[in-house]
Structures are given as structure tokens and as C-alpha cells.
Design an enzyme around this catalytic site. Structure first.
Site, short mmCIF file in Angstrom:
data_model
loop_
_atom_site.label_atom_id
_atom_site.label_comp_id
_atom_site.label_asym_id
_atom_site.label_seq_id
_atom_site.Cartn_x
_atom_site.Cartn_y
_atom_site.Cartn_z
N LYS A 150 -72.50 -24.49 20.45
CA LYS A 150 -72.01 -25.75 19.91
C LYS A 150 -73.13 -26.79 19.93
CE LYS A 150 -67.65 -24.71 19.12
NZ LYS A 150 -67.06 -24.77 17.77
N ASP A 178 -72.96 -24.00 15.64
CA ASP A 178 -71.81 -24.65 15.00
C ASP A 178 -71.88 -26.13 15.29
OD1 ASP A 178 -69.42 -25.44 13.93
OD2 ASP A 178 -68.15 -24.27 15.30
N GLU A 206 -72.93 -22.99 11.16
CA GLU A 206 -71.55 -23.23 10.76
C GLU A 206 -71.27 -24.72 10.63
OE1 GLU A 206 -67.06 -22.00 12.41
OE2 GLU A 206 -68.86 -21.07 13.24
N ASP A 231 -66.39 -23.99 7.58
CA ASP A 231 -65.22 -23.85 8.45
C ASP A 231 -64.24 -24.97 8.16
OD1 ASP A 231 -63.30 -23.49 10.40
OD2 ASP A 231 -64.66 -23.70 12.09
N LYS A 255 -59.28 -19.33 9.22
CA LYS A 255 -58.46 -19.50 10.42
C LYS A 255 -57.00 -19.65 10.02
CE LYS A 255 -62.09 -21.64 13.23
NZ LYS A 255 -62.54 -22.87 13.94
#
Length: 337
Positions: A150, A178, A206, A231, A255
Site C-alpha cells: 500500500k 496499490d 493498482e 480498481d 470485486k
């Protein structure tokens, strides 16, 4: 075909074993809604609506009210076949993708949940470089072969953090980052190019920029070598069409809670592939109910990179429904129900 006889909800409030920190939030607990559907044959199916204000805009109270109100009204006495029932769910209420997802997944679960073993990455949250290096070493020792780091909280220190993760993970471990919408397009290009120059060997980056900034994401994609995954920018088919139109991404992270269920998520993956995008599957911080459904989706679509199924890995010991999944050697194992 059986019909839907009962729709019941259960609120979950589960502790994490350690803080989960991203560019969007710092979480120490998981709050979500589990829906239990019983059909006319006495079978029971489970689905989950996770609470994530920053991504889904969904609350426990809102999802529970939706499931106990318009969504229950839409399906009671109707066919329990999710292919027939999904249009009723979708038309019953605007938005509320997490609640819709929970009900659709519960209907799929009525058909039976087979045992699965699916590879998964594990997330390394935002932290100081030394902490990140140690976490990377620990996760690799546990058998994970893909780490998602992250970033996006501070572009000035992101290169040091990612370099520390590579040092801790060693060679041969896939590393992706991400940003969770945390950079602007110019910061993203600067950081990603610096990581490329440093030889960190990123698998992908991401969601480098804001959800609606598809021009910015396309700019990033044109100016770096590292593949870009969308995403937060892709909830539904309309979003996917815009990503394709702008040539903004190389891959999409599907997702269930964003898409509104397993049924639309499967269609989203199909259309993404038809337009040349790679596909992966992710989950939210949620219980084994939701993560198990994500594992089923990953198994069906066949991910182009390791899926992100570590949501239940973060839960403290003794969590409700913990017996439905386990983690071993970099894989999620879902038990048969």
C-alpha cells in the site's frame, strides 16, 4: 426450482490482528452484514455486505435496511435461481452494490459451495521502511509469493517504502503497489519511473489516481512501463466501458461488492477480457463469507495475476465464520459446505 422463503441479516463486528493502513483509511475492525437466505427445500445460503465508506459508500445500517426492506421484498416467494433473480435484485433499489452483492452471493451459495484452493497475494500496509521490510520477510516466510504494498500517502517516501519491501521479500517474489487513488497523475509517473529506474521489478501498479480521473490514469499508462490496474475506477459495465474508451488500464480488479454480486461480476470479467484487459479478483476487509465468494469468482474467471483474497487473513483469531476458509502456503482454502 426452489423459491426464496426467508431472508435474514446478521451484523458482524470483528477485530483485526493488526492495523490495516492505506491511502484511504486506517482500519482496526471489520464491520459488515451477513445475509442468510433459506429456500423452500430448506437449504441455506450466505452472502456478505462489507462496510467500506471510502470505496463503497456502504454502511452496515444502510445495507441491513436495504436487505430487510426492498431487496427482501423483491425476492421472497420468487425463484432461488440467481440467474432469474438477479434482474429483480438490480431493479429493486438504486446503488447499494454491497447489499445487492450479499443477496446475489447467498443465492449462489444455496447451490452449494465446493472446496477450493486458490493462490492469493497478501497486503503489506503503509508503514515505515524498516517495518515494511520486516513484514515482507515474514509474509514470504509464511509462503506468500505475491505481495501488494500500500502506497499513495506520501509520494516523497513511497520509493523508499517499496524498495524496502523488495529488500525484505527478496528476488522471485511478485511485488505490486496499490495507491488507492492517492497520487495525482504527475506524482504517479514520477514515483513509478523512479521505481523502474531502481530495478524494484514491479508486477503492476493498482489505481494510481482518483476514481474518476481516467484521463489521468491514461496519462500514467502512456508514460510508464509498468502495467496499470483499475480498481476503484470500475464498479460496473458503464465504468468499464469508460476505462476501455480512454485506454486507461491494462488490467481490472473485479470485486463482488463493487459489482453488486457474483452474477454481474462474472459478466464484468467476461467483457473486460473481450476488450483485451487482464482480469484479477479482489475482496474487501470482510469475513470468510465474503472472501469465500471472491475465491469462487477467482476460480471461475481464472485470474491473469494472483487474486487479492487476503481479507479474512487480517481477522483476529476466533472471528465469526472463520472456519469457512483458511490460509496455507500462499493459498486460500475454502471448505465445502
Amino acid at each position: 426450482m426452489s423459491t426464496v422463503e426467508r431472508v435474514e441479516v446478521e451484523l458482524l463486528d470483528l477485530a483485526l490482528h493488526s492495523p490495516f493502513v492505506t491511502a484511504l483509511r486506517r482500519a482496526t475492525r471489520v464491520e459488515s452484514v451477513v445475509v442468510r437466505v433459506t429456500d423452500s427445500d430448506g437449504r441455506v445460503g450466505l452472502g456478505e455486505a462489507p462496510q467500506n465508506w471510502q470505496v463503497l459508500g456502504a454502511s452496515v445500517a444502510g445495507s441491513a435496511a436495504c436487505l430487510e426492506g426492498p431487496l427482501r421484498d423483491a425476492v421472497l416467494g420468487r425463484s432461488a435461481d440467481p440467474a432469474e433473480t438477479w434482474p429483480l435484485i438490480d431493479r429493486a433499489v438504486a446503488g447499494n452494490s454491497a447489499a445487492k452483492a450479499a443477496l446475489d452471493c447467498a443465492l449462489h451459495d444455496l447451490l452449494g459451495s465446493s472446496a477450493l484452493r486458490v493462490s492469493t497475494l497478501v497486503t503489506v500496509p503503509v508503514g515505515e521502511p524498516a517495518e515494511i521490510a520486516e513484514a515482507a520477510r515474514a509474509r514470504v516466510a509464511e509462503g506468500f509469493r505475491t505481495l501488494k504494498l500500500k502506497v499513495g500517502t506520501d509520494a516523497a517516501t513511497d520509493v523508499a517504502r517499496v524498495s524496502a519491501a523488495r529488500e525484505g521479500a527478496g528476488p522471485g517474489v511478485a511485488l505490486r503497489v496499490d495507491a488507492n487513488t492517492g497520487w495525482d497523475c504527475f506524482e504517479a509517473v514520477q514515483v513509478i519511473r523512479a521505481l523502474e529506474d531502481a530495478g524494484v521489478d514491479l508486477q503492476l501498479v493498482e489505481q494510481p489516481v482518483g476514481r474518476r480521473d481516467l484521463l489521468g490514469m491514461a496519462h500514467v499508462r502512456r508514460h510508464v512501463e509498468t502495467p496499470v490496474m483499475a480498481d476503484e475506477s470500475v464498479f460496473d459495465l458503464d465504468d468499464l466501458v469508460e476505462v476501455v474508451r480512454h485506454e486507461a488500464a491494462d488490467l481490472v480488479n473485479v470485486k463482488i461488492a463493487k459489482a453488486g454480486g457474483l452474477t454481474p461480476a462474472l459478466e464484468l470479467a467476461r467483457v473486460a477480457r473481450a476488450h483485451g484487459l487482464g482480469v484479477s479478483v479482489g475482496c474487501m476487509l470482510e469475513s470468510a463469507v465474503g472472501v469465500g465468494a471472491a475465491a469462487a469468482l477467482a476460480e471461475q474467471v481464472g485470474c491473469d495475476v494472483d487474486p487479492d483474497l487476503d481479507g479474512a487473513w487480517w481477522l483476529a483469531e476466533g472471528a465469526t465464520y472463520a472456519d469457512l476458509v483458511s490460509y496455507a502456503d500462499g493459498h486460500l482454502v475454502r471448505m465445502e459446505r
